[in-house]
Design a protein around this motif. Structure first.
Motif, mmCIF file in Angstrom:
data_model
loop_
_atom_site.group_PDB
_atom_site.id
_atom_site.type_symbol
_atom_site.label_atom_id
_atom_site.label_comp_id
_atom_site.label_asym_id
_atom_site.label_seq_id
_atom_site.Cartn_x
_atom_site.Cartn_y
_atom_site.Cartn_z
ATOM 1 N N GLY A 233 0.850 -1.182 0.000
ATOM 2 C CA GLY A 233 0.000 0.000 0.000
ATOM 3 C C GLY A 233 0.886 1.232 0.000
ATOM 4 O O GLY A 233 2.073 1.154 0.329
ATOM 5 N N ASN A 234 0.333 2.385 -0.374
ATOM 6 C CA ASN A 234 1.179 3.584 -0.436
ATOM 7 C C ASN A 234 1.687 3.993 0.946
ATOM 8 O O ASN A 234 2.806 4.511 1.085
ATOM 9 N N HIS A 235 0.905 3.732 2.001
ATOM 10 C CA HIS A 235 1.382 4.055 3.354
ATOM 11 C C HIS A 235 2.490 3.100 3.786
ATOM 12 O O HIS A 235 3.415 3.507 4.502
ATOM 13 N N GLN A 246 15.112 7.963 3.355
ATOM 14 C CA GLN A 246 14.656 8.938 2.360
ATOM 15 C C GLN A 246 14.050 10.130 3.114
ATOM 16 O O GLN A 246 13.052 9.979 3.829
ATOM 17 N N PRO A 247 14.613 11.326 2.978
ATOM 18 C CA PRO A 247 14.206 12.461 3.817
ATOM 19 C C PRO A 247 12.723 12.820 3.754
ATOM 20 O O PRO A 247 12.083 13.008 4.797
ATOM 21 N N ALA A 248 12.159 12.918 2.538
ATOM 22 C CA ALA A 248 10.745 13.291 2.427
ATOM 23 C C ALA A 248 9.841 12.219 3.023
ATOM 24 O O ALA A 248 8.800 12.531 3.623
ATOM 25 N N CYS A 249 10.217 10.968 2.872
ATOM 26 C CA CYS A 249 9.438 9.879 3.470
ATOM 27 C C CYS A 249 9.504 9.947 5.000
ATOM 28 O O CYS A 249 8.491 9.748 5.680
ATOM 29 N N ILE A 250 10.682 10.227 5.533
ATOM 30 C CA ILE A 250 10.836 10.333 6.984
ATOM 31 C C ILE A 250 9.940 11.437 7.537
ATOM 32 O O ILE A 250 9.192 11.224 8.507
ATOM 33 N N MET A 251 9.997 12.606 6.941
ATOM 34 C CA MET A 251 9.208 13.725 7.464
ATOM 35 C C MET A 251 7.712 13.481 7.285
ATOM 36 O O MET A 251 6.904 13.920 8.112
ATOM 37 N N SER A 252 7.321 12.760 6.224
ATOM 38 C CA SER A 252 5.900 12.431 6.040
ATOM 39 C C SER A 252 5.434 11.459 7.116
ATOM 40 O O SER A 252 4.333 11.599 7.658
ATOM 41 N N VAL A 253 6.253 10.468 7.431
ATOM 42 C CA VAL A 253 5.909 9.511 8.483
ATOM 43 C C VAL A 253 5.769 10.230 9.814
ATOM 44 O O VAL A 253 4.796 10.019 10.556
ATOM 45 N N VAL A 254 6.732 11.078 10.139
ATOM 46 C CA VAL A 254 6.677 11.807 11.407
ATOM 47 C C VAL A 254 5.445 12.704 11.448
ATOM 48 O O VAL A 254 4.722 12.744 12.455
ATOM 49 N N LYS A 255 5.191 13.430 10.355
ATOM 50 C CA LYS A 255 4.015 14.310 10.294
ATOM 51 C C LYS A 255 2.730 13.523 10.512
ATOM 52 O O LYS A 255 1.838 13.951 11.253
ATOM 53 N N ASN A 256 2.618 12.351 9.867
ATOM 54 C CA ASN A 256 1.401 11.544 10.016
ATOM 55 C C ASN A 256 1.222 11.059 11.445
ATOM 56 O O ASN A 256 0.106 11.076 11.990
ATOM 57 N N CYS A 257 2.315 10.622 12.069
ATOM 58 C CA CYS A 257 2.224 10.158 13.459
ATOM 59 C C CYS A 257 1.834 11.294 14.401
ATOM 60 O O CYS A 257 1.044 11.094 15.337
ATOM 61 N N VAL A 258 2.369 12.468 14.146
ATOM 62 C CA VAL A 258 2.016 13.628 14.967
ATOM 63 C C VAL A 258 0.553 14.006 14.734
ATOM 64 O O VAL A 258 -0.201 14.264 15.681
#
Length: 593
Positions: A233-235, A246-258
């Motif tokens: 899945g995309n998530h 991967q920087p953008a993936c890391i920040m997206s994961v952190v943003k989603n968790c927050v």
């Protein structure tokens, strides 16, 4: 004089090409009789009814619902209990029996009278016998891996009559188990068997991660599961990208968790500290809560990181992602935070273990038993024809594109190819990505624009075109995918293309309940046909009085019962039988003695 053996040319060619294989096979089956026995066994399997398959999608970290779904097998266990016991037990008693099967550890917290244990064991044996009836005795025996395997085999495979001495003999076995204070353990084994054999195979069509609190627990449970497969899945692919730094993936994961208030998933479950990010974000923004401050800080970093990717890979055509120009240069402080996060994500042992598990078991698509499974979409142009992707120096579409992406997902993890790693970000959010297929603008609220796929799948002709592209031509073939919640409360049907496609994302995660009006789907396929189980919304805990409720809809009923020989497993058994027959012929001609 040594006997001269004449070998037919086709057999000689096969033996020569696969000599090592047949040598190994000969070690496994050293005698003619052992080969014949296995051929007879496999041939008998082919004519058994196919096992029950369950399809679910978009779990999104909702572990409690997933665990209960696995325990009650989407209500199938209760259905079977009703078939057996409806004329001798009340519905309340059946519910209590089923709850014992779902959660033996909760029920067996106290000691019960001997008569209760005897009654429960006898009922569980009857239900176990019914659930295992479509399997051979040898298959059942192979999967009873416990200390009481012999006794269970004895109790299961006997038709008891109360006037028969065998019945008295079996009651004595059960009473002895109770007297030895082993009843709880024995009951637990029987409940495990019922749950195990009620589902032959589980298919999960992506998005285990994000939104819910416990995707890690779902992965842990799957690691102890034997018969399942996964589609990306995309998530999930976003988390894979983050695990590779991967920087953008890391920040997206952190943003989603927050955003979904699941910081504990990163900090406690995966050992990824966010304190430095939280302190910096709180000091730099005017937001009142640290959650809001962290989300705003992550977004500002994402604007810069995604700008870098858009500029680096113009062929991905992701310009729409940012409506305004953003500085793509991180500040020294932002770079330091990113560096710390990269180190934490890439060194998290639990995260790496979970990603390796996904890599081993996941694929972009799966063809199985006449069906095509994938998470999102096969990208199409506005005219309904295949979209041509320009990536990795190639122009690809349809199945060839899916196959190429499957290879690059592996290369991203095992070979650390940078373009492949960065492409995981595109798969996460690209409007022509097969895992996303939606145009989402990051820096301002905009209505999502879906890929033309989602419009054209209403057409049977398009669905047939997609199936043919992946080599599926039979009349009963259909597409099963998730990703896009079906808005049931607005009258939307999960069935598309005159029944050639079904979407099974019904809103498993709580955040989507409002959109869909339901709490997810389980698609169930057995030898008699296929039906869709709609989960009714239930926000409390599951107990003896509150089971998950379902509404069942028949998708189709087979005119002729489907046997194992008609399935993917059957095709593999036929290949094995042919190999064994070849080995048998070689043995009889004097080879591999």
């Amino acid at each position: 004089m040594k006997k001269a053996y004449v070998l037919h040319k086709p057999l000689f060619i096969k033996m020569k090409d696969h000599q090592k294989y047949f040598q190994e096979l000969s070690r496994e089956y050293p005698t003619i009789q052992s080969i014949c026995q296995e051929i007879i066994h496999l041939q008998s399997l082919l004519n058994l009814p196919k096992g029950t398959e369950h399809y679910i999608s978009d779990l999104h970290g909702e572990y409690n619902a997933f665990a209960h779904l696995m325990n009650n097998c989407s209500g199938v266990i209760k259905e079977k209990a009703i078939v057996i016991f409806e004329n001798e037990m009340s519905l309340q008693d059946i519910n209590e029996l089923c709850f014992l099967i779902y959660y033996p550890d909760k029920v067996l917290t106290q000691k019960y009278p001997q008569v209760w244990y005897r009654d429960m064991i006898l009922k569980l044996i009857r239900l176990t016998r019914y659930v295992t009836s479509k399997y051979t005795r040898s298959h059942v025996r192979e999967n009873i891996k416990n200390e009481y395997a012999y006794i269970i085999d004895e109790l299961l495979h006997a038709q008891l009559d109360e006037l028969d001495q065998q019945y008295v003999y079996h009651l004595q076995i059960i009473d002895t188990i109770i007297e030895l204070d082993e009843a709880d353990h024995f009951i637990t084994i029987l409940t495990e068997m019922i749950r195990f054999f009620a589902i032959h195979r589980l298919h999960i069509l992506g998005d285990i991660y994000d939104r819910g609190a416990f995707p890690d627990k779902i992965i842990d449970d799957l690691m102890n599961c034997q018969r399942f497969d996964l589609q990306w899945g995309n998530h999930d692919i976003l988390w894979l990208g983050a695990s590779l730094g991967q920087p953008a993936c890391i920040m997206s994961v952190v943003k989603n968790c927050v955003h979904y208030r699941h910081i504990e998933l990163l900090e406690k479950s995966y050992g990824i500290p966010l304190r430095k990010l939280m302190m910096t974000a709180t000091n730099q923004t005017d937001q009142k809560s640290h959650h809001q401050a962290m989300e705003e800080f992550c977004l500002n970093m994402l604007y810069k990181l995604e700008s870098q990717l858009i500029n680096t890979y113009p062929e991905w055509q992701m310009d729409y992602r940012l409506s305004q120009h953003h500085d793509s240069q991180l500040t020294n402080q932002e770079q330091a935070i990113l560096n710390d996060l990269q180190k934490s994500f890439m060194s998290s042992q639990k995260l790496q273990k979970h990603m390796q598990f996904l890599l081993k078991h996941s694929s972009l698509y799966l063809k199985t038993n006449h069906h095509l499974l994938f998470h999102g979409c096969v990208p199409l142009n506005d005219d309904g024809k295949f979209y041509h992707h320009h990536c990795f120096g190639q122009e690809l579409y349809g199945k060839a594109y899916f196959d190429e992406v499957n290879l690059h997902i592996q290369e991203a993890y095992y070979q650390h190819d940078q373009e492949s790693i960065d492409y995981l970000w595109y798969l996460w959010c690209g409007d022509y990505s097969p895992l996303c297929g939606r145009r989402i603008v990051l820096d301002q609220p905009c209505e999502e624009v879906k890929n033309a796929y989602y419009q054209y799948i209403q057409s049977e002709e398009t669905c047939v075109m997609l199936l043919n592209e992946f080599g599926l031509y039979d009349h009963e073939c259909m597409i099963i995918n998730g990703h896009t919640p079906v808005r049931v409360k607005e009258g939307e049907s999960p069935l598309k293309g005159n029944g050639k496609l079904i979407v099974i994302d019904g809103g498993f995660c709580m955040q989507n309940h409002r959109k869909t009006g339901v709490a997810g789907y389980t698609l169930i396929s057995n030898s008699h046909g296929m039906r869709l189980k709609t989960h009714h919304i239930h926000l409390g805990s599951y107990d003896i009085h509150h089971d998950m409720q379902y509404e069942s809809t028949i998708i189709y009923t087979r005119q002729k019962q489907e046997m194992i020989k008609d399935t993917k497993d059957g095709y593999q058994l036929l290949e094995r039988i042919e190999d064994l027959k070849t080995l048998l012929s070689l043995k009889r001609q004097g080879f591999y003695q």
